[in-house]
Write a protein that holds these residues in place. Structure first.
Motif, PDB file in Angstrom:
ATOM      1  N   MET A  68       5.077  54.078  21.686  1.00 45.44           N
ATOM      2  CA  MET A  68       4.497  54.897  20.624  1.00 45.44           C
ATOM      3  C   MET A  68       5.016  54.505  19.250  1.00 45.44           C
ATOM      4  SD  MET A  68       4.505  59.062  20.185  1.00 45.44           S
ATOM      5  CE  MET A  68       6.211  59.205  19.665  1.00 45.44           C
ATOM      6  N   ALA A  69       4.090  54.150  18.369  1.00 42.02           N
ATOM      7  CA  ALA A  69       4.349  54.042  16.929  1.00 42.02           C
ATOM      8  C   ALA A  69       5.569  53.193  16.608  1.00 42.02           C
ATOM      9  CB  ALA A  69       4.486  55.431  16.319  1.00 42.02           C
ATOM     10  N   ILE A  70       5.572  51.975  17.121  1.00 48.27           N
ATOM     11  CA  ILE A  70       6.672  51.051  16.824  1.00 48.27           C
ATOM     12  C   ILE A  70       6.192  49.973  15.848  1.00 48.27           C
ATOM     13  CG2 ILE A  70       7.784  51.494  19.047  1.00 48.27           C
ATOM     14  CD1 ILE A  70       6.665  48.806  20.003  1.00 48.27           C
ATOM     15  N   PRO A  71       7.099  49.249  15.210  1.00 52.26           N
ATOM     16  CA  PRO A  71       6.688  48.167  14.311  1.00 52.26           C
ATOM     17  C   PRO A  71       5.835  47.132  15.046  1.00 52.26           C
ATOM     18  CG  PRO A  71       9.001  48.678  13.987  1.00 52.26           C
ATOM     19  CD  PRO A  71       8.563  49.442  15.203  1.00 52.26           C
ATOM     20  N   ARG A  72       5.033  46.414  14.282  1.00 52.70           N
ATOM     21  CA  ARG A  72       4.114  45.463  14.904  1.00 52.70           C
ATOM     22  C   ARG A  72       4.864  44.380  15.672  1.00 52.70           C
ATOM     23  NH1 ARG A  72       1.055  40.711  14.249  1.00 52.70           N
ATOM     24  NH2 ARG A  72      -1.074  40.941  15.076  1.00 52.70           N
ATOM     25  N   GLY A  73       4.386  44.112  16.853  1.00 55.01           N
ATOM     26  CA  GLY A  73       4.889  43.028  17.677  1.00 55.01           C
ATOM     27  C   GLY A  73       3.754  42.530  18.538  1.00 55.01           C
ATOM     28  N   LEU A  74       4.019  41.504  19.325  1.00 57.00           N
ATOM     29  CA  LEU A  74       2.997  40.914  20.171  1.00 57.00           C
ATOM     30  C   LEU A  74       3.449  40.912  21.626  1.00 57.00           C
ATOM     31  CD1 LEU A  74       1.972  37.798  18.033  1.00 57.00           C
ATOM     32  CD2 LEU A  74       0.839  40.036  18.120  1.00 57.00           C
ATOM     33  N   THR A  75       2.492  41.052  22.519  1.00 55.96           N
ATOM     34  CA  THR A  75       2.789  40.900  23.937  1.00 55.96           C
ATOM     35  C   THR A  75       2.921  39.410  24.258  1.00 55.96           C
ATOM     36  OG1 THR A  75       0.492  40.666  24.659  1.00 55.96           O
ATOM     37  CG2 THR A  75       1.333  42.909  24.380  1.00 55.96           C
ATOM     38  N   ALA A  76       3.269  39.116  25.495  1.00 53.41           N
ATOM     39  CA  ALA A  76       3.400  37.721  25.921  1.00 53.41           C
ATOM     40  C   ALA A  76       2.091  36.965  25.782  1.00 53.41           C
ATOM     41  CB  ALA A  76       3.881  37.668  27.366  1.00 53.41           C
ATOM     42  N   ASP A  77       0.971  37.691  25.791  1.00 52.40           N
ATOM     43  CA  ASP A  77      -0.345  37.067  25.694  1.00 52.40           C
ATOM     44  C   ASP A  77      -0.929  37.116  24.286  1.00 52.40           C
ATOM     45  OD1 ASP A  77      -0.860  36.638  28.735  1.00 52.40           O
ATOM     46  OD2 ASP A  77      -0.180  38.709  28.545  1.00 52.40           O
ATOM     47  N   GLY A  78      -0.118  37.564  23.320  1.00 49.67           N
ATOM     48  CA  GLY A  78      -0.538  37.552  21.927  1.00 49.67           C
ATOM     49  C   GLY A  78      -1.312  38.761  21.463  1.00 49.67           C
ATOM     50  N   PHE A  79      -1.300  39.851  22.252  1.00 50.27           N
ATOM     51  CA  PHE A  79      -1.976  41.080  21.841  1.00 50.27           C
ATOM     52  C   PHE A  79      -1.018  41.949  21.030  1.00 50.27           C
ATOM     53  CE2 PHE A  79      -3.775  40.489  26.320  1.00 50.27           C
ATOM     54  CZ  PHE A  79      -4.792  39.656  25.877  1.00 50.27           C
ATOM     55  N   GLU A  80      -1.583  42.706  20.077  1.00 50.39           N
ATOM     56  CA  GLU A  80      -0.765  43.702  19.377  1.00 50.39           C
ATOM     57  C   GLU A  80      -0.130  44.590  20.435  1.00 50.39           C
ATOM     58  OE1 GLU A  80       0.548  47.260  18.270  1.00 50.39           O
ATOM     59  OE2 GLU A  80      -1.591  47.393  18.821  1.00 50.39           O
ATOM     60  N   ILE A  81       1.154  44.869  20.287  1.00 47.02           N
ATOM     61  CA  ILE A  81       1.917  45.365  21.431  1.00 47.02           C
ATOM     62  C   ILE A  81       1.522  46.772  21.887  1.00 47.02           C
ATOM     63  CG2 ILE A  81       3.859  46.307  20.083  1.00 47.02           C
ATOM     64  CD1 ILE A  81       5.643  44.940  22.340  1.00 47.02           C
ATOM     65  N   GLN A  82       1.118  47.646  20.980  1.00 47.56           N
ATOM     66  CA  GLN A  82       0.715  48.980  21.431  1.00 47.56           C
ATOM     67  C   GLN A  82      -0.637  48.937  22.140  1.00 47.56           C
ATOM     68  OE1 GLN A  82       2.090  52.533  19.121  1.00 47.56           O
ATOM     69  NE2 GLN A  82       1.982  51.117  17.398  1.00 47.56           N
ATOM     70  N   PHE A  83      -1.598  48.230  21.580  1.00 49.63           N
ATOM     71  CA  PHE A  83      -2.899  48.090  22.219  1.00 49.63           C
ATOM     72  C   PHE A  83      -2.759  47.312  23.527  1.00 49.63           C
ATOM     73  CE2 PHE A  83      -7.141  46.136  22.712  1.00 49.63           C
ATOM     74  CZ  PHE A  83      -7.949  47.249  22.589  1.00 49.63           C
ATOM     75  N   GLY A  84      -1.924  46.282  23.511  1.00 47.51           N
ATOM     76  CA  GLY A  84      -1.732  45.452  24.690  1.00 47.51           C
ATOM     77  C   GLY A  84      -1.048  46.185  25.823  1.00 47.51           C
ATOM     78  N   THR A  85      -0.039  46.998  25.502  1.00 42.33           N
ATOM     79  CA  THR A  85       0.702  47.727  26.534  1.00 42.33           C
ATOM     80  C   THR A  85      -0.064  48.948  27.001  1.00 42.33           C
ATOM     81  OG1 THR A  85       2.805  47.018  25.561  1.00 42.33           O
ATOM     82  CG2 THR A  85       2.862  48.922  27.034  1.00 42.33           C
ATOM     83  N   ASN A  86      -0.412  49.811  26.072  1.00 39.34           N
ATOM     84  CA  ASN A  86      -0.999  51.100  26.442  1.00 39.34           C
ATOM     85  C   ASN A  86      -2.390  50.966  27.049  1.00 39.34           C
ATOM     86  OD1 ASN A  86       1.332  52.089  25.300  1.00 39.34           O
ATOM     87  ND2 ASN A  86       0.356  52.938  23.485  1.00 39.34           N
ATOM     88  N   HIS A  87      -3.192  50.064  26.497  1.00 40.17           N
ATOM     89  CA  HIS A  87      -4.567  49.929  26.996  1.00 40.17           C
ATOM     90  C   HIS A  87      -4.772  48.692  27.868  1.00 40.17           C
ATOM     91  CE1 HIS A  87      -8.839  49.669  27.398  1.00 40.17           C
ATOM     92  NE2 HIS A  87      -8.907  48.580  26.647  1.00 40.17           N
TER      93      HIS A  87
END
Length: 317
Positions: A109-128
């Motif tokens: 929840m509401a963390i600074p921008r980062g990327l997943t291992a596959d290059g997705f924005e980390i909140q959208f990539g993790t949560n969805h």
């Protein structure tokens, strides 16, 4: 169908012989769900990213339900990595011949921008996207299990979410709370669209969504620890002073996962003032008018399939 006003974990039916998988199972809503499901006889797979935290979570669950020692198992799952999601799903498909409950609970929840291992924005990539991929990969097992359920945990923050198809990954502009709300709206849209496609395909598997209201979990502390002003820290203290416990916050997702009266495509949350606290109630999709926008739901589904690299074996029209 309405939910009885004081529904609680004692109302969960016997789950002996049932298999459940809970993501983010080591703490908060996930751990509360594991305990409640195990207490009613389910075998529960605790899908977690960090082995040490997972082991502590299992110990905490067994302290409450010691008789479940042979029915609680840790499985490795990192939702920020599609490789990890694929490995987790492959392991489960190889080992089990049924899956009665998939609870898509984990989140950040509401963390600074980062990327997943596959290059997705980390909140959208993790949560969805992580949960979208996991559900799709486990779908064969879910579909062969009569009356199985997929419960996706969203948030009241979905009310403020907008799916920005022109900047899904926050590359042009990133605001951590907007990114969180987008990911939680995506959870809700996914749950609704999954039910539509399951119904069209004629399967008995159902999809539901739930939100916990205001519940004190590690999410808030992690968000504040990542980037917090004095005002935000003070706000967190105020939030925690009125929040219900994780056990109480988990009731809507447990209702969705287990109660015979839960409706396909249903959305459940607390029945109290502004849906902040209380026992479960069914919530009309007016929580967010975008939740009724079929065009947005279908577009998000198609974009999500393209991003994860495979298509669901479900009809869409």
């Amino acid at each position: 169908m309405s939910v009885k006003p004081r529904w609680n974990v004692q109302d969960i039916p016997d789950l002996s012989g049932r298999l459940a998988l809970v993501t983010g199972a080591n703490s908060g809503l996930g751990l509360a769900s594991v305990v409640a499901l195990a207490r009613k006889g389910a075998r529960v797979l605790m899908a977690c990213r960090h082995p040490d935290r997972a082991a502590r979570g299992r110990d905490a669950a067994l302290a409450q339900v010691p008789e479940a020692a042979e029915r609680l198992e840790i499985v490795s799952l990192d939702l920020t990595s599609l490789d990890s999601v694929r490995t987790c799903a492959r392991t489960i498909l190889e080992r089990f011949d049924r899956l009665d409950i998939l609870m898509n609970n984990a989140g950040i929840m509401a963390i600074p921008r980062g990327l997943t291992a596959d290059g997705f924005e980390i909140q959208f990539g993790t949560n969805h996207l992580g949960h979208f991929a996991l559900t799709g990969l486990l779908l064969p097992l879910l579909l062969q299990t009569p009356a199985s359920r997929v419960v996706t945990v969203t948030s009241a923050a979905a009310e403020f979410g907008v799916i920005d198809f022109d900047d899904l990954m926050g590359e042009k502009r990133y605001r951590r709370w907007s990114a969180y709300s987008q990911s939680k709206l995506a959870n809700l849209l996914f749950a609704v669209e999954l039910q539509r496609r399951l119904s069209l395909s004629g399967y008995s598997t159902i999809s539901l969504a739930a939100h916990p209201g205001i519940a004190a979990t590690n999410l808030q502390r992690a968000s504040m620890a990542a980037e917090a002003s004095k005002f935000q820290i003070a706000s967190l203290k105020g939030f925690l002073s009125i929040a219900q416990t994780a056990d109480q916050g988990a009731l809507p997702q447990l209702y969705a996962a287990t109660d015979p009266q839960a409706e396909p495509g249903g959305f459940y949350g607390p029945r109290g003032f502004l849906q902040m606290k209380g026992s479960p109630a069914q919530i009309p999709l007016r929580l967010n008018r975008r939740g009724r926008d079929e065009a947005t739901r279908r577009r998000l589904w198609e974009v999500s399939e393209a991003l994860i690299g495979f298509r669901y074996p479900l009809a869409d029209s």
